[in-house]
Design an enzyme around this catalytic site. Structure first.
Site, PDB file in Angstrom:
ATOM      1  N   GLY A 149      37.898  58.495  27.725  1.00 61.05           N
ATOM      2  CA  GLY A 149      38.460  59.101  28.926  1.00 61.05           C
ATOM      3  C   GLY A 149      38.102  58.399  30.218  1.00 61.05           C
ATOM      4  N   HIS A 150      37.286  57.356  30.158  1.00 59.69           N
ATOM      5  CA  HIS A 150      36.815  56.676  31.384  1.00 59.69           C
ATOM      6  C   HIS A 150      36.985  55.170  31.234  1.00 59.69           C
ATOM      7  CE1 HIS A 150      34.017  55.599  34.723  1.00 59.69           C
ATOM      8  NE2 HIS A 150      34.285  56.811  35.150  1.00 59.69           N
ATOM      9  N   PHE A 151      38.050  54.628  31.385  1.00 57.31           N
ATOM     10  CA  PHE A 151      39.384  55.151  31.584  1.00 57.31           C
ATOM     11  C   PHE A 151      40.255  54.617  30.459  1.00 57.31           C
ATOM     12  CE2 PHE A 151      37.495  54.753  35.819  1.00 57.31           C
ATOM     13  CZ  PHE A 151      37.645  56.039  36.301  1.00 57.31           C
ATOM     14  N   GLN A 168      32.347  57.722  25.898  1.00 55.05           N
ATOM     15  CA  GLN A 168      32.919  57.974  27.226  1.00 55.05           C
ATOM     16  C   GLN A 168      34.156  57.126  27.506  1.00 55.05           C
ATOM     17  OE1 GLN A 168      29.859  57.034  26.534  1.00 55.05           O
ATOM     18  NE2 GLN A 168      29.094  55.456  27.874  1.00 55.05           N
ATOM     19  N   ILE A 216      35.494  51.498  31.694  1.00 54.26           N
ATOM     20  CA  ILE A 216      34.443  51.206  32.671  1.00 54.26           C
ATOM     21  C   ILE A 216      33.291  52.165  32.397  1.00 54.26           C
ATOM     22  CG2 ILE A 216      33.811  51.175  35.121  1.00 54.26           C
ATOM     23  CD1 ILE A 216      36.787  50.576  35.714  1.00 54.26           C
TER      24      ILE A 216
END
Length: 155
Positions: A56-58, A53, A63
């Protein structure tokens, strides 16, 4: 409660995978300790930069998503149910039904060890209700109440 459930105070990754169906990239609990059957447990999630994740986060500011913290608490609860009812290798599923009062208090980032403490508010049958608190180094990161339904295989 069975003798096996009474003797089990923790669940390593092998036992976790015998209880819940989740696998990479959605298995969000590495170990469960301090299991008190039908009462409480503490799940451990070691957060690393290798989490998918974080692409893309972030980008540039990884996070751990709050909804995945809640899911990690739910998976910890499912392991607690599985140990409490001796469900390893029996094909039972614990389905997340609802969530109330979710609050996110601090960022969770690579290098953090997330501890999810879950407490049974109501359980023992098909529907269970839990209170969960996730923390890092003793600092509250997230909290919620949630419910789940136990689905036992037929036959």
């Amino acid at each position: 409660m069975t003798e096996a459930a009474e003797a089990t105070l923790s669940a390593d990754i092998q036992l976790i995978q015998r209880i819940i169906p989740h696998r990479y990239p959605f298995l969000l609990v590495d170990r469960v300790r301090d299991i008190v059957p039908n009462k409480s447990a503490v799940g451990i999630k070691c957060v690393t930069m290798n989490e998918p994740q974080f692409t893309g986060h972030f980008p540039g500011l990884p996070i751990f998503p709050g909804v995945q913290i809640i899911e990690a608490m739910a998976q910890t609860s499912a392991v607690l149910v599985g140990v409490s009812m001796d469900l390893a290798d029996k094909g039972a599923k614990v389905y997340f039904m609802g969530i109330d009062g979710a609050k996110f208090r601090r960022k969770v980032v690579p290098g953090d060890v997330l501890e999810m403490t879950v407490t049974v508010k109501r359980g023992g049958g098909k529907v269970w209700k839990f209170e969960g608190r996730a923390s890092v180094d003793g600092e509250l990161a997230a909290e919620a109440e949630f419910s789940a339904m136990l689905d036992l295989p037929k036959g």
